[in-house]
Scaffold this motif. Structure first.
Motif, short mmCIF file in Angstrom:
data_model
loop_
_atom_site.label_atom_id
_atom_site.label_comp_id
_atom_site.label_asym_id
_atom_site.label_seq_id
_atom_site.Cartn_x
_atom_site.Cartn_y
_atom_site.Cartn_z
N ARG A 14 -19.06 9.72 15.25
CA ARG A 14 -18.82 11.13 14.92
C ARG A 14 -20.17 11.83 14.88
NH1 ARG A 14 -18.02 9.88 8.79
NH2 ARG A 14 -20.13 10.43 8.13
N LYS A 15 -20.14 13.13 14.85
CA LYS A 15 -21.38 13.90 14.94
C LYS A 15 -22.11 13.93 13.58
CE LYS A 15 -23.38 16.46 18.10
NZ LYS A 15 -24.01 15.77 19.23
N CYS A 16 -23.40 13.63 13.58
CA CYS A 16 -24.19 13.76 12.35
C CYS A 16 -24.48 15.25 12.09
CB CYS A 16 -25.51 13.01 12.48
SG CYS A 16 -25.29 11.24 12.75
N TYR A 18 -27.10 16.95 11.49
CA TYR A 18 -28.35 17.56 11.96
C TYR A 18 -28.50 17.46 13.48
CZ TYR A 18 -29.71 12.67 12.21
OH TYR A 18 -29.75 11.33 12.51
N PHE A 21 -28.08 16.63 19.89
CA PHE A 21 -28.11 15.86 21.15
C PHE A 21 -26.76 15.99 21.85
CE2 PHE A 21 -31.00 13.14 18.43
CZ PHE A 21 -32.16 13.63 19.00
N GLY A 63 -29.02 7.75 23.54
CA GLY A 63 -27.84 8.61 23.43
C GLY A 63 -28.04 9.74 22.45
N THR A 65 -24.89 7.27 20.95
CA THR A 65 -24.95 5.93 20.37
C THR A 65 -24.47 4.95 21.44
OG1 THR A 65 -24.46 6.77 18.15
CG2 THR A 65 -24.09 4.43 18.50
N ASN A 98 -26.80 1.89 16.58
CA ASN A 98 -26.66 2.43 15.23
C ASN A 98 -25.88 1.47 14.36
OD1 ASN A 98 -28.05 4.91 15.04
ND2 ASN A 98 -26.57 5.81 16.44
N ARG A 135 -24.53 10.54 8.29
CA ARG A 135 -24.53 9.25 8.99
C ARG A 135 -23.27 8.46 8.61
NH1 ARG A 135 -28.25 8.98 13.06
NH2 ARG A 135 -27.80 6.76 13.03
S1 SF4 Z 1 -25.87 9.00 15.92
FE1 SF4 Z 1 -27.60 10.10 16.82
S2 SF4 Z 1 -26.83 11.07 18.66
FE2 SF4 Z 1 -25.06 10.44 17.44
S3 SF4 Z 1 -24.49 12.23 16.29
FE3 SF4 Z 1 -25.88 11.02 15.00
S4 SF4 Z 1 -27.94 11.81 15.43
FE4 SF4 Z 1 -26.58 12.54 17.06
#
Ligand code: SF4
Length: 378
Positions: A14-16, A18, A21, A63, A65, A98, A135
């Motif tokens: 899922r999207k973090c 901050y 990317f 990426g 991830t 990750n 995260r």
């Molecule tokens: S894991 Fe990295 S690329 Fe994926 S959403 Fe989080 S910061 Fe963005």
């Protein structure tokens, strides 16, 4: 001439909060279409390169991830590269991973497929800060992933850390660094948090629901980072990067030394033979072009000597050893003082850069204000 190869995997769990990317949640993502398109792009790009340019001595799968994909899919990407490019013996092959998306089997299959360096996104060690960043993992999970990677045979591991997180105290940063160092990583990348417009974190700070980290506190954390890692034997070799001797990231060094690389996947950039190109920035646009049998580039330009000189200076200044001034003169047939008259002396007068033998480098004060220095050469 050898090149570096970058592959962008645009999926995350899922999207973090901050993150700006190019990545989409894996659940809804067209993974199979992406893999088909990526292999098509590899075929197309490899066919366009001369045999010398097809020699690859660093590979970086980032990426997103990458480890959102299965071990088989990741191994398939590496096989595709090995079968279409001449991967040099001893090539550095990094995969970003990750915590929460790796287990022993996946790491073992990456290792078998040829990966020899892992870059693990630890980011922070306190639950509240990991939560602020959005995260998916806890610190114990990150620690377990690191140990699992060592067991799988990864002898070269980077960990990513972030400082300057809203609400982060100096004591939390001290504890985080201590925890990270105690794992014994070969390389540490530590970045001050950037609040990118359009991200949830940026909006919360803009709307006053979250206080940003004060600039002086972030600077204090950066100084602490430099001093602490030096005390543990890490060489500070780039503004945000530290490594045990012999463990500098060869792929990233290629960017900072402004040498050739080929980027595959959505939003990937390439710099080859004096030309720069960028792929379609969205996953949809990337897929559409490749499915229509077209190259996925959306922008191509000759760099031209001025751009090349400017990039060589501001990228070279990111390195702690600095820019090779003699190398600059040999490459461009002009001295840096002639190209940027008065600028070096002015920045030196402000205590931001200094000459050291044939090198021009940031001072400790310059490291804190790096972006202002780089902007002088853009
Ligand atoms: S894991 Fe990295 S690329 Fe994926 S959403 Fe989080 S910061 Fe963005």
């Amino acid at each position: 001439m050898s090149i570096g190869l970058y592959v962008h995997v645009p999926f995350c769990v899922r999207k973090c909060s901050y993150c700006d990317f190019v990545s989409v949640p894996r659940e809804d993502g067209p993974v199979l279409r992406y893999l088909r398109a990526l292999h098509g792009e590899m075929e197309m790009r490899a066919a366009d390169l001369s045999p010398e340019d097809r020699t690859v001595d660093t590979i970086y799968i980032g990426g997103g991830t990458p480890t959102c994909l299965s071990g088989e899919d990741l191994a398939g990407i590496l096989e595709g590269i090995f079968s279409r490019f001449n991967v040099a013996g001893g090539a550095e092959i990094t995969v970003e991973a990750n915590p929460g998306t790796v287990d022993g089997d996946k790491l073992a299959s990456l290792k078998r497929a040829g990966a020899n360096r892992l870059s693990l996104g630890l980011q922070a060690c306190h639950p509240g800060l990991l939560n602020t960043l959005g995260r998916i993992h806890s610190y114990p999970e990150a620690e377990a992933s690191f140990r699992e990677a060592r067991r799988a045979g990864f002898g070269n591991i980077n960990v990513d850390l972030i400082f300057g997180i809203p609400g982060q105290t100096p004591e939390q940063w001290r504890q985080c660094l201590e925890a990270a160092v105690s794992l014994g990583p070969d390389h540490i990348s530590a970045y001050g948090l950037q609040l990118e417009e359009g991200t949830p974190l940026y909006t919360m700070v803009r709307d006053g629901t979250l206080d940003p980290c004060p600039e002086d506190l972030e600077a204090e954390m950066y100084l602490y980072l430099m001093d602490t890692l030096a005390g543990h034997g890490y060489v500070h070799y780039e503004v945000s990067n530290f490594a045990l001797p012999g463990r500098f990231c060869r792929h990233n060094l290629r960017y900072w030394q402004n040498r050739a690389y080929l980027g595959l996947g959505p939003a990937a950039h390439s710099c080859l033979g004096g030309r720069r190109s960028a792929n379609e920035p969205s996953l949809g646009g990337y897929l559409e072009k490749l499915e229509a049998g077209l190259a996925p580039s959306c922008r191509e330009e000759d760099t031209g000597p001025e751009t090349e000189m400017s990039e060589t200076v501001f990228l070279g200044l990111r390195l702690i050893e600095g820019l090779d001034v003699e190398g600059f003169r040999e490459r461009f047939g002009k001295s840096i003082d002639d190209v940027y008259p008065g600028r070096i002396d002015r920045l030196a007068g402000l205590g931001l850069i200094e000459r050291a033998g044939s090198r021009l480098r940031l001072t400790r004060r310059g490291l804190m204000l790096g972006n202002a220095v780089f902007a002088e050469f853009i």
